[in-house]
Design an enzyme around this catalytic site. Sequence first.
Site, short mmCIF file in Angstrom:
data_model
loop_
_atom_site.label_atom_id
_atom_site.label_comp_id
_atom_site.label_asym_id
_atom_site.label_seq_id
_atom_site.Cartn_x
_atom_site.Cartn_y
_atom_site.Cartn_z
N ARG A 1 0.99 -1.04 -0.19
CA ARG A 1 0.20 0.07 -0.07
C ARG A 1 0.80 1.41 0.11
NH1 ARG A 1 -4.85 -1.26 4.42
NH2 ARG A 1 -5.71 -3.28 3.39
N ASP B 1 -11.40 5.29 15.76
CA ASP B 1 -12.37 5.96 15.22
C ASP B 1 -13.42 6.20 16.13
OD1 ASP B 1 -13.05 3.37 14.66
OD2 ASP B 1 -13.42 3.71 12.59
N HIS C 1 -13.90 1.84 1.69
CA HIS C 1 -14.13 0.51 1.01
C HIS C 1 -15.42 0.00 1.32
CE1 HIS C 1 -11.99 -0.68 4.56
NE2 HIS C 1 -12.51 -1.63 4.39
N ASP D 1 -3.95 3.88 4.78
CA ASP D 1 -2.96 3.58 3.85
C ASP D 1 -3.65 3.18 2.70
OD1 ASP D 1 -3.59 1.29 4.86
OD2 ASP D 1 -1.59 0.74 5.39
N ASP D 2 -5.06 2.66 2.58
CA ASP D 2 -5.66 2.21 1.34
C ASP D 2 -6.85 3.41 0.83
OD1 ASP D 2 -7.52 2.28 3.54
OD2 ASP D 2 -8.61 0.44 3.03
#
Length: 441
Positions: free
Chosen positions: A138, A300, A324, A211-212
């Site tokens: 990534r 989060d 995603h 990182d995605d």
Amino acid sequence: MGGRTMIKAAAVLITLGYCSLLVYQGGATYNSIESRPGQVNSIGSIESRPGHMHLVEFDNVLLKTLSSGQNKTKTEVSETDENNSKKKPIKVLQLTESNDGLLVKPILSEFNNKGENKIVLSDIFISVKTSTAYENTRLPIILKTWFQLAKEQIWFFTDVANATQQRMAGGHIISTKCHQGHQLLPLCCKTAQEYDTFLKSGKKWFCHFDDDNYVNVPQLVKVLQRYDPQKDWYLGRNSISYPLKMGKTISKKKRLYFSFMFATFGAGVCISRSLALKMIPIASANRFIGLCHRIKMPDDVTMGYIIEVLVKQKLTIVPEFHSHLENLKTMNPETFRDQISLSYSSDNTVNVSGFDNVTDPTRIYSLHCTLFPYFDICRNRDTIPLPPTPTRRPKKRKKKIKLNEKMYYYKYQRKRTPRESDEDEDSPVNAYRNVTTSKID
């Protein structure tokens, strides 16, 4: 006896007079058009005299004040650099009458004629959470694509920094020394260091991404210009459509329930500096890790708990953030330029034309070249590093244990639930059972 008292009283008066002189001449330095002195105290109040104009430097802002006997005084403000050579009338301050003189209420945010906040890229602190598990998959994608749009503003937080990638990132990879993995404590450990690093940076906005993610940096700046960083803003995208409910045990017979919304880090989150400063007693100096461990929630969710439950600031949903968890294949490619962040997973990528799936399985290179076609990787396909071939660990072979007939009976046949085929005496199952039981007898 009376003489000593007089001497002490005179000394006290002289000391008080000297201290008042220091206070009168101290405070903040300024230049006045006329030589009459004025005073600026720590909260920004200006002691001025009617009919005189003063030039006062307040928080790197040049105040050009014309005092009058009215309740309100108009103030022209010019932004100055260190040499005071450039002046741009872009800020506005309102001076109101008070008992101590004119009280300055600075609107530190700059606004253009359209009413948009004049935020620039250098005002944003962008953190990317990654791990050594993705340093070859990534992280190189980000370094080749959207990192090139904001090299000075993006910082990576990982377990242990790779020397090669550290050079590619210009020294912007921070080794957190947190544990590896995607568990609760490693995630909260990195987020805590992201928050503390932002507080030290002095930036106006704190934006976190995974990182995605692919981040459209110009669109991020454009969207943040709608919000004032001197006010409390919690911007992001929720991953669930309903508030998360949690409970807290107060006593044996009493339990307190509360609900709140949180912005998923998988899509990106932005927090204004004003709100981040209010979180210091709760989240700074590794207090964030302790709170994560106490409520047993990811980073989060813990961030949403701090902001919505403890600080009492609601989440502002920004639809330009994407993760995603959404169905990215159904998104219209014509709207990609208007989005802030996009993401990918093994079976969920954006539908964009460009490189083939072997070269670009995540579709991030194709997306980047669609938005910014002037990069070298868009003109020269050979500059794109091929994705590493996944290495599979050899499976450990389980030792086969030979079961004798009696062990087989007690393990399988004794606890076996009856089936419809058991009623048929000629069924294979029933025949095999009769054989095994007859041998045991």
